[in-house]
Design an enzyme around this catalytic site. Sequence first.
Site, short mmCIF file in Angstrom:
data_model
loop_
_atom_site.label_atom_id
_atom_site.label_comp_id
_atom_site.label_asym_id
_atom_site.label_seq_id
_atom_site.Cartn_x
_atom_site.Cartn_y
_atom_site.Cartn_z
N ASP A 174 30.62 -30.84 -84.09
CA ASP A 174 30.00 -30.08 -82.99
C ASP A 174 29.11 -28.99 -83.57
O ASP A 174 29.58 -27.92 -83.95
CB ASP A 174 31.09 -29.49 -82.09
CG ASP A 174 30.53 -28.93 -80.79
OD1 ASP A 174 29.29 -28.87 -80.66
OD2 ASP A 174 31.33 -28.56 -79.91
N GLU A 179 15.23 -17.22 -72.11
CA GLU A 179 15.91 -18.46 -71.74
C GLU A 179 16.54 -18.33 -70.36
O GLU A 179 16.67 -17.22 -69.82
CB GLU A 179 16.98 -18.81 -72.77
CG GLU A 179 18.17 -17.88 -72.76
CD GLU A 179 19.42 -18.53 -73.31
OE1 GLU A 179 19.96 -19.43 -72.63
OE2 GLU A 179 19.88 -18.12 -74.38
N LYS A 186 22.36 -27.95 -67.60
CA LYS A 186 22.12 -27.27 -68.87
C LYS A 186 21.23 -28.16 -69.73
O LYS A 186 21.61 -29.28 -70.06
CB LYS A 186 23.45 -26.97 -69.57
CG LYS A 186 23.34 -26.13 -70.81
CD LYS A 186 24.74 -25.85 -71.37
CE LYS A 186 24.68 -24.97 -72.62
NZ LYS A 186 26.04 -24.72 -73.16
N LYS A 188 26.84 -16.62 -81.58
CA LYS A 188 27.98 -16.34 -80.70
C LYS A 188 29.28 -16.24 -81.49
O LYS A 188 29.51 -17.00 -82.44
CB LYS A 188 28.09 -17.43 -79.64
CG LYS A 188 26.91 -17.42 -78.66
CD LYS A 188 27.09 -18.46 -77.58
CE LYS A 188 25.96 -18.38 -76.56
NZ LYS A 188 24.66 -18.84 -77.11
N SER A 201 25.34 -27.05 -82.80
CA SER A 201 24.32 -26.83 -81.79
C SER A 201 22.95 -27.32 -82.24
O SER A 201 22.56 -27.16 -83.41
CB SER A 201 24.23 -25.34 -81.45
OG SER A 201 23.13 -25.07 -80.62
N ALA A 202 22.20 -27.86 -81.28
CA ALA A 202 20.81 -28.26 -81.54
C ALA A 202 19.92 -27.06 -81.82
O ALA A 202 18.80 -27.22 -82.32
CB ALA A 202 20.27 -29.04 -80.34
N ASP A 203 20.40 -25.85 -81.52
CA ASP A 203 19.60 -24.64 -81.79
C ASP A 203 19.21 -24.55 -83.26
O ASP A 203 18.12 -24.08 -83.60
CB ASP A 203 20.38 -23.39 -81.41
CG ASP A 203 20.67 -23.28 -79.92
OD1 ASP A 203 20.15 -24.11 -79.14
OD2 ASP A 203 21.41 -22.36 -79.53
N VAL A 253 18.59 -22.28 -75.93
CA VAL A 253 17.72 -21.75 -76.98
C VAL A 253 16.77 -22.85 -77.47
O VAL A 253 15.56 -22.65 -77.58
CB VAL A 253 18.55 -21.17 -78.14
CG1 VAL A 253 17.66 -20.88 -79.35
CG2 VAL A 253 19.26 -19.90 -77.69
#
EC number: 4.2.1.70
Length: 304
Positions: A137, A24, A85, A158, A139-141, A105
Amino acid sequence: MTELVFSPEVEAARTDGRPVVALESTILTHGLPKPDNLAIGREIEAEVRQSGAVPATIAVLGGEARIGLSDEDLAGLCVADSAVKLSRRDLGIALSQGLTGGTTVAATMILAARAGIEVFATGGIGGVHRGAEQDFDISADLDELARTPVMVVSAGAKSILDLPKTLEVLETRGVPVIGYRTDEFPAFFCRVSGLKVPLRLDSMEEIAGAWRAGRGLGLESGMLVANPVPEEFALERAEMERIVEDALYEAKRTGTIGKQVTPYLLSEIRTATGGASLRTNIELVRANARLASGIAVSLGSAGR
């Protein structure tokens, strides 16, 4: 259909049937300080080459979806102040508007899958943020892992995240989470999180076999391979938890939201640890690049 632009090195690997590992680029544009980001980007690519595979750093440059970067392109990306981003929602706009940006990602998985690359090395995935029950909130990951057939090698998720909820979402979405030589889910800077991994495999060949078996069934989800940071670079869990809580408080106090949250928190953590977290971040990505390369070699995949 949008054309992908392959670097000569990656194109040659595709032609020759050599394994390719995706990398990435948001770690370079938004995760690491300048000018360290360029040296680290080169180091990570070198780890892949030394482990027998070809690195394909993925990014969008001037509206082109790039699969693999020349050293000149890598250097340009690392100094680009205007780099944005890019996650799934941003790719179409970035390509149509001629933007330059680092792929998260999720976005890296999309472009890697389009390019036929099966293995991807990163630092840590995004997930469910703390307090997501109030602000949603997430993540789209996590969605990308559920629907895009790319294996992601990372040091878990993380440390800033709600790790139990992150694992729960991955389970609900049917994403295999494999601990590499560990029974405990790693927490990025830390080798331990207090959470068990659902599955454990102790060799690259076993991981490659599990991936091939799933693909043979027609499963379209990705796979998360959790690789703990090398012990000599790991940070202590209790101290990191205190630092993360302080950083989260500062993010809330300063009104930091959206895409800026993760870079802000990582910067705060870097300051609080006196730079130790930066070295840990570098070493865990290097370790993931080595493991991903070994798995790609085991798969015998040319990224085609």
